[in-house]
Motif scaffolding. Structure first.
Motif, PDB file in Angstrom:
ATOM      1  N   PRO A  67      11.756   8.896   5.214  1.00  0.00           N
ATOM      2  CA  PRO A  67      12.391   7.883   6.066  1.00  0.00           C
ATOM      3  C   PRO A  67      11.409   6.944   6.770  1.00  0.00           C
ATOM      4  N   ASP A  68      10.223   7.449   7.154  1.00  0.00           N
ATOM      5  CA  ASP A  68       9.285   6.607   7.894  1.00  0.00           C
ATOM      6  C   ASP A  68       7.882   6.541   7.290  1.00  0.00           C
ATOM      7  N   HIS A  69       7.725   7.009   6.066  1.00  0.00           N
ATOM      8  CA  HIS A  69       6.411   6.915   5.434  1.00  0.00           C
ATOM      9  C   HIS A  69       6.502   7.129   3.926  1.00  0.00           C
ATOM     10  N   LEU A  70       5.384   6.842   3.267  1.00  0.00           N
ATOM     11  CA  LEU A  70       5.271   6.986   1.824  1.00  0.00           C
ATOM     12  C   LEU A  70       4.087   7.881   1.509  1.00  0.00           C
ATOM     13  N   HIS A  71       4.298   8.860   0.623  1.00  0.00           N
ATOM     14  CA  HIS A  71       3.216   9.638   0.024  1.00  0.00           C
ATOM     15  C   HIS A  71       3.157   9.226  -1.441  1.00  0.00           C
ATOM     16  N   TRP A  72       1.951   8.928  -1.922  1.00  0.00           N
ATOM     17  CA  TRP A  72       1.810   8.350  -3.250  1.00  0.00           C
ATOM     18  C   TRP A  72       0.555   8.905  -3.902  1.00  0.00           C
ATOM     19  N   LEU A  73       0.705   9.506  -5.056  1.00  0.00           N
ATOM     20  CA  LEU A  73      -0.419  10.001  -5.843  1.00  0.00           C
ATOM     21  C   LEU A  73      -0.565   9.066  -7.025  1.00  0.00           C
ATOM     22  N   LEU A  74      -1.729   8.432  -7.150  1.00  0.00           N
ATOM     23  CA  LEU A  74      -1.906   7.415  -8.182  1.00  0.00           C
ATOM     24  C   LEU A  74      -3.291   7.492  -8.787  1.00  0.00           C
ATOM     25  N   GLN A  75      -3.388   6.972  -9.983  1.00  0.00           N
ATOM     26  CA  GLN A  75      -4.685   6.805 -10.624  1.00  0.00           C
ATOM     27  C   GLN A  75      -4.980   5.316 -10.657  1.00  0.00           C
ATOM     28  N   LEU A  76      -6.078   4.951 -10.040  1.00  0.00           N
ATOM     29  CA  LEU A  76      -6.457   3.557  -9.930  1.00  0.00           C
ATOM     30  C   LEU A  76      -6.953   3.046 -11.274  1.00  0.00           C
ATOM     31  N   GLN A  77      -6.578   1.837 -11.611  1.00  0.00           N
ATOM     32  CA  GLN A  77      -7.064   1.204 -12.835  1.00  0.00           C
ATOM     33  C   GLN A  77      -8.051   0.106 -12.431  1.00  0.00           C
ATOM     34  N   ASP A  78      -7.774  -1.112 -12.795  1.00  0.00           N
ATOM     35  CA  ASP A  78      -8.683  -2.218 -12.527  1.00  0.00           C
ATOM     36  C   ASP A  78      -8.265  -2.943 -11.246  1.00  0.00           C
ATOM     37  N   GLU A  79      -8.485  -2.316 -10.102  1.00  0.00           N
ATOM     38  CA  GLU A  79      -8.013  -2.844  -8.821  1.00  0.00           C
ATOM     39  C   GLU A  79      -8.715  -2.091  -7.703  1.00  0.00           C
ATOM     40  N   SER A  80      -8.888  -2.719  -6.573  1.00  0.00           N
ATOM     41  CA  SER A  80      -9.398  -1.989  -5.418  1.00  0.00           C
ATOM     42  C   SER A  80      -8.214  -1.287  -4.750  1.00  0.00           C
ATOM     43  N   LEU A  81      -8.462  -0.111  -4.224  1.00  0.00           N
ATOM     44  CA  LEU A  81      -7.403   0.659  -3.577  1.00  0.00           C
ATOM     45  C   LEU A  81      -6.817  -0.108  -2.396  1.00  0.00           C
ATOM     46  N   SER A  82      -7.671  -0.685  -1.577  1.00  0.00           N
ATOM     47  CA  SER A  82      -7.184  -1.444  -0.415  1.00  0.00           C
ATOM     48  C   SER A  82      -6.321  -2.619  -0.840  1.00  0.00           C
ATOM     49  N   ARG A  83      -6.728  -3.318  -1.886  1.00  0.00           N
ATOM     50  CA  ARG A  83      -5.950  -4.462  -2.366  1.00  0.00           C
ATOM     51  C   ARG A  83      -4.594  -4.003  -2.903  1.00  0.00           C
ATOM     52  N   LEU A  84      -4.589  -2.917  -3.666  1.00  0.00           N
ATOM     53  CA  LEU A  84      -3.341  -2.387  -4.225  1.00  0.00           C
ATOM     54  C   LEU A  84      -2.361  -1.991  -3.117  1.00  0.00           C
ATOM     55  N   VAL A  85      -2.806  -1.165  -2.192  1.00  0.00           N
ATOM     56  CA  VAL A  85      -1.911  -0.708  -1.123  1.00  0.00           C
ATOM     57  C   VAL A  85      -1.481  -1.884  -0.259  1.00  0.00           C
ATOM     58  N   GLY A  86      -2.409  -2.783   0.042  1.00  0.00           N
ATOM     59  CA  GLY A  86      -2.062  -3.969   0.828  1.00  0.00           C
ATOM     60  C   GLY A  86      -1.009  -4.823   0.146  1.00  0.00           C
ATOM     61  N   ARG A  87      -1.129  -4.975  -1.166  1.00  0.00           N
ATOM     62  CA  ARG A  87      -0.155  -5.778  -1.905  1.00  0.00           C
ATOM     63  C   ARG A  87       1.230  -5.123  -1.875  1.00  0.00           C
ATOM     64  N   ILE A  88       1.301  -3.819  -2.096  1.00  0.00           N
ATOM     65  CA  ILE A  88       2.588  -3.120  -2.062  1.00  0.00           C
ATOM     66  C   ILE A  88       3.222  -3.253  -0.678  1.00  0.00           C
ATOM     67  N   LYS A  89       2.425  -3.074   0.356  1.00  0.00           N
ATOM     68  CA  LYS A  89       2.946  -3.188   1.710  1.00  0.00           C
ATOM     69  C   LYS A  89       3.418  -4.614   2.004  1.00  0.00           C
ATOM     70  N   SER A  90       2.639  -5.603   1.575  1.00  0.00           N
ATOM     71  CA  SER A  90       3.001  -6.999   1.808  1.00  0.00           C
ATOM     72  C   SER A  90       4.265  -7.395   1.042  1.00  0.00           C
ATOM     73  N   LEU A  91       4.312  -7.051  -0.241  1.00  0.00           N
ATOM     74  CA  LEU A  91       5.488  -7.408  -1.044  1.00  0.00           C
ATOM     75  C   LEU A  91       6.757  -6.745  -0.519  1.00  0.00           C
ATOM     76  N   SER A  92       6.664  -5.484  -0.144  1.00  0.00           N
ATOM     77  CA  SER A  92       7.863  -4.794   0.348  1.00  0.00           C
ATOM     78  C   SER A  92       8.311  -5.364   1.691  1.00  0.00           C
ATOM     79  N   ALA A  93       7.374  -5.714   2.556  1.00  0.00           N
ATOM     80  CA  ALA A  93       7.738  -6.315   3.843  1.00  0.00           C
ATOM     81  C   ALA A  93       8.392  -7.683   3.629  1.00  0.00           C
ATOM     82  N   LYS A  94       7.856  -8.467   2.696  1.00  0.00           N
ATOM     83  CA  LYS A  94       8.450  -9.777   2.398  1.00  0.00           C
ATOM     84  C   LYS A  94       9.861  -9.620   1.842  1.00  0.00           C
TER      85      LYS A  94
END
Length: 147
Positions: A67-94
Motif C-alpha cells: 500500500p505505501d511502498h514497492l519492493h523490486w528485485l531486478l537485474q540491471l541491463q544497460d542503465e544506471s540504477l538511479s536513472r532507472l528507479v528515478g524514471r519509474i518514480k517520475s513516470l508513475s507520479a506523472k
C-alpha cells in the motif's frame, strides 16, 4: 545537515550500477500514504514498470507493490540504477498527476552467495507478514520469475 541526512547523502553518492548485477530496491510513497491500496493505482505502477522493462533497461525478477511502498528485485541491463528507479518514480507520479514518492530509495546489490529464490520469496511474502492476506495468491500486486 543532520547526521541522518549526511549518511543518506553518502549512501546515494556511493551507489554504483553494474550491468548484469541483481539489485533489491525498496522505495516508499511520500509521507507513507497508502496510495497503492487503490487497485487501479497499484496496477498503474506495475504497468509502468513492465513498459519500462521493454526498452531493455532491466529485467524484473520479482516485485510486490504494498500500500505505501514497492519492493523490486531486478537485474540491471544497460542503465544506471538511479536513472532507472528515478524514471519509474517520475513516470508513475506523472500518470497519477501528483507527487507520489519520497526522495531516494534503498538498494542492495546481491552478493554471489545470496540465494535469489529465497530473497524473491521473502519479497513476495510481504503482504502475508503485513497481515493483508492469509495466502499470497490472494494478493493481486506481485509477480515473480523463478530462476
Amino acid at each position: 545537515m543532520t547526521d541522518k541526512q549526511y549518511a543518506a547523502h553518502r549512501l546515494r553518492k556511493g551507489r554504483w550500477s553494474n550491468a548484469g548485477q541483481i539489485y533489491m530496491v525498496t522505495t516508499v510513497t511520500k509521507g507513507r500514504q497508502p496510495v497503492f491500496a487503490d487497485f487501479a493505482t497499484a496496477r498503474m505502477l506495475i504497468q509502468t514498470m513492465r513498459r519500462d522493462e521493454l526498452i531493455g533497461s532491466h529485467s524484473t525478477l520479482c516485485y510486490v507493490v504494498m500500500p505505501d511502498h514497492l519492493h523490486w528485485l531486478l537485474q540491471l541491463q544497460d542503465e544506471s540504477l538511479s536513472r532507472l528507479v528515478g524514471r519509474i518514480k517520475s513516470l508513475s507520479a506523472k500518470r497519477l498527476g501528483r507527487p507520489l514518492w519520497q526522495r531516494g530509495f534503498y538498494d542492495h546489490a546481491l552478493r554471489q552467495e545470496e540465494d535469489i529464490q529465497d530473497l524473491a520469496r521473502y519479497i513476495v511474502a510481504n503482504p502475508l507478514r503485513a497481515g493483508l492476506v492469509s495466502r499470497i495468491g490472494d494478493y493481486p500486486h506481485w509477480d515473480a520469475v523463478w530462476l
